[in-house]
Enzyme design. Structure first.
Site, PDB file in Angstrom:
ATOM      1  N   GLU A  52     -57.412   2.490 -53.800  1.00  0.00           N
ATOM      2  CA  GLU A  52     -57.223   1.657 -54.981  1.00  0.00           C
ATOM      3  C   GLU A  52     -58.299   2.040 -55.984  1.00  0.00           C
ATOM      4  OE1 GLU A  52     -59.183   0.861 -52.562  1.00  0.00           O
ATOM      5  OE2 GLU A  52     -60.967   0.177 -53.634  1.00  0.00           O
ATOM      6  N   LYS A  58     -70.331   6.271 -55.674  1.00  0.00           N
ATOM      7  CA  LYS A  58     -69.078   6.073 -54.932  1.00  0.00           C
ATOM      8  C   LYS A  58     -68.694   7.242 -54.025  1.00  0.00           C
ATOM      9  CE  LYS A  58     -66.953   2.255 -57.116  1.00  0.00           C
ATOM     10  NZ  LYS A  58     -67.697   2.035 -58.388  1.00  0.00           N
ATOM     11  N   SER A  70     -76.949   3.194 -60.253  1.00  0.00           N
ATOM     12  CA  SER A  70     -75.745   3.524 -59.469  1.00  0.00           C
ATOM     13  C   SER A  70     -74.863   4.583 -60.111  1.00  0.00           C
ATOM     14  CB  SER A  70     -74.943   2.251 -59.199  1.00  0.00           C
ATOM     15  OG  SER A  70     -74.648   1.579 -60.411  1.00  0.00           O
TER      16      SER A  70
HETATM   17  C1  LIG Z   1     -68.026   0.803 -58.873  1.00  0.00           C
HETATM   18  C2  LIG Z   1     -69.390   0.812 -59.416  1.00  0.00           C
HETATM   19  C3  LIG Z   1     -70.293  -0.252 -59.171  1.00  0.00           C
HETATM   20  C4  LIG Z   1     -69.916  -1.504 -58.429  1.00  0.00           C
HETATM   21  O1  LIG Z   1     -69.567  -1.337 -57.098  1.00  0.00           O
HETATM   22  P1  LIG Z   1     -70.490  -1.780 -55.893  1.00  0.00           P
HETATM   23  O2  LIG Z   1     -69.591  -1.683 -54.722  1.00  0.00           O
HETATM   24  O3  LIG Z   1     -70.978  -3.157 -56.138  1.00  0.00           O
HETATM   25  O4  LIG Z   1     -71.616  -0.810 -55.834  1.00  0.00           O
HETATM   26  C5  LIG Z   1     -71.580  -0.151 -59.659  1.00  0.00           C
HETATM   27  N1  LIG Z   1     -71.982   0.916 -60.377  1.00  0.00           N
HETATM   28  C6  LIG Z   1     -71.150   1.951 -60.638  1.00  0.00           C
HETATM   29  C7  LIG Z   1     -71.657   3.085 -61.447  1.00  0.00           C
HETATM   30  C8  LIG Z   1     -69.825   1.929 -60.174  1.00  0.00           C
HETATM   31  O5  LIG Z   1     -69.002   2.956 -60.455  1.00  0.00           O
END
Ligand SMILES: *Cc1c(COP(=O)(O)O)cnc(C)c1O
Length: 407
Positions: free
Chosen positions: A118, A96, A385
């Site tokens: 948000e 993020k 992610s």
């Molecule tokens: C917020 C988040 C997501 C989901 O958000 P996307 O916009 O779909 O990437 C996925 N993995 C993590 C670790 C997150 O914090």
């Protein structure tokens, strides 16, 4: 669908990705959104903006992230070679911050003194509070009161970083209401304030801009895999909430026609109304918070409740570019359930010493199903992610581990 359009990886000037996307907002929001669109286009053309962003991504955020060959997971599954793109190693623990950093640099260029955002689970709020602290800008984070209760540790983290957290008590008191409140604030304070939206969602230019800021994931991964393997991967995969980490990985590979791309949504407790967040399984075409896309809604267009064990995948709409890519047959989507994600969460920890975010564990769950069906010569590249430290408490409610032995 009888629409004619040129896509080639970009939306049209009003942000349409074919029949999806656009700017479905009240008149009062058009002015700030058009200003943002103009300023972003200017910044994108400006080499000094790119240099500044690259500098902070390297020295503060921690890029490039490694591309790691998961040897034990590969051996255990007995099929394709599995590479993990380690976004979990970034500052604040997830992808993020790529977007938060890009947008705050843009806000500074535009002379804004105040940042709002948000947040659902708090991850985007923490990333935003972090970059705001780092540049000394005032920061207000909107969070549903229910989420703030569930994620009290993240509320405290944001406050430690000097942000003000405003609890939203309207409606379901979760992410959707927090976005509505942030939009209201933005309309009122637009001269001083920039709104850092947290996924590839909402009105134009956000889906395009957020994607661009995360495309560094795919650009790095593409160069890294070519260096390590001298060839492209056969399969890319990532979890899909709003869709920002997935589109960031996928986009730089769009022209590589042989690379298959699969997004993994949250199957929750199964595909029954209110029990999941798999928009392509249970959703239909609709408009939510500025964009036209697949939405979980009832026959009257009322937004349905969603559920996922991972708060970051728990939203009723999917980013509009994913809807178009799916129509074109360029990307595919599947889902993993809560229990599949929890077991992948545990498996990656035991086999690789990496505890993934529960969101990312959805993509790992798909890899666990898919890799054994592929040849050993084939390659899967999965986006990790985020890291799972934030999810340890939640996981402990579901996963029973053997109790430690007495001496
Ligand atoms: C917020 C988040 C997501 C989901 O958000 P996307 O916009 O779909 O990437 C996925 N993995 C993590 C670790 C997150 O914090």
């Amino acid at each position: 669908m009888n629409v004619s359009f040129h896509y080639k990886g970009q939306p049209d000037s009003k942000g349409h990705f074919g029949p999806y996307g656009g700017m479905y907002v009240p008149e009062t929001l058009m002015m700030p959104l058009l200003e943002l669109t103009r300023e972003y286009a200017r910044a994108k053309r400006d080499p000094s903006f790119r240099r500044e962003l690259d500098y902070y991504l390297a020295d503060y955020v921690g890029r490039p992230t490694p591309l790691y060959l998961a040897e034990r997971l590969t051996r255990e599954l007995g099929g394709a070679r599995i590479y993990l793109k380690r976004e979990d190693l970034l500052h604040t623990g997830a992808h993020k911050i790529n977007n938060a950093m890009g947008q705050i640099l843009l806000a500074r260029r535009m002379g804004k003194k105040r940042i709002i955002a948000e947040t659902g689970a708090g991850q985007h709020g923490v990333a935003t509070a972090t970059v705001a602290a780092m540049f000394g800008l005032e920061c207000v984070i909107y969070m549903g009161a229910v989420d703030a209760e569930r994620q009290s540790l993240n509320v405290y983290r944001m406050q430690l970083l000097g942000a003000e957290v405003r609890r939203v008590t309207a409606g379901q008191q979760t992410l959707k209401e927090a976005i509505s409140e942030a939009m209201r604030d933005w309309v009122t304070n637009v001269r001083t304030t920039h709104y850092i939206l947290g996924s590839a969602l909402g009105s134009h230019p956000y889906p395009m801009m957020v994607r661009d800021f995360h495309s560094v994931i795919g650009r790095e991964a593409r160069a890294q895999i070519l260096k390590k393997e001298k060839r492209l991967p056969h399969l890319l995969t990532a979890c899909v909430g709003g869709g920002s980490n997935a589109i960031g990985l996928f986009h730089p590979f769009l022209k590589d026609r042989k690379v298959r791309m699969v997004g993994v949504e949250a199957g929750g407790r199964g595909i029954r109304r209110g029990q999941h967040a798999a928009r392509f399984k249970g959703g239909s075409l609709g408009v939510l918070q500025g964009t036209r896309t697949y939405v979980l809604q009832d026959a009257d267009g009322q937004i349905e409740l969603t559920h996922s064990v991972s708060a970051g995948l728990d939203y009723a709409a999917i980013g509009p570019e994913h809807s178009l890519l799916r129509d074109m047959g360029r990307t595919e989507y599947t889902y993993a359930t809560d229990s599949e994600a929890l077991s992948a969460f545990r498996r990656l920890g035991e086999l690789e010493g990496i505890i993934p975010a529960l969101e990312s564990a959805h993509a790992i769950a798909y890899v666990i199903k898919q890799a054994p069906k592929m040849k050993k010569s084939e390659i899967i590249l999965v986006n990790l992610s985020g890291r799972g430290d934030k999810d340890v408490m939640e996981a402990s409610k579901h996963l029973k581990l053997p109790s430690s032995k007495g001496a």
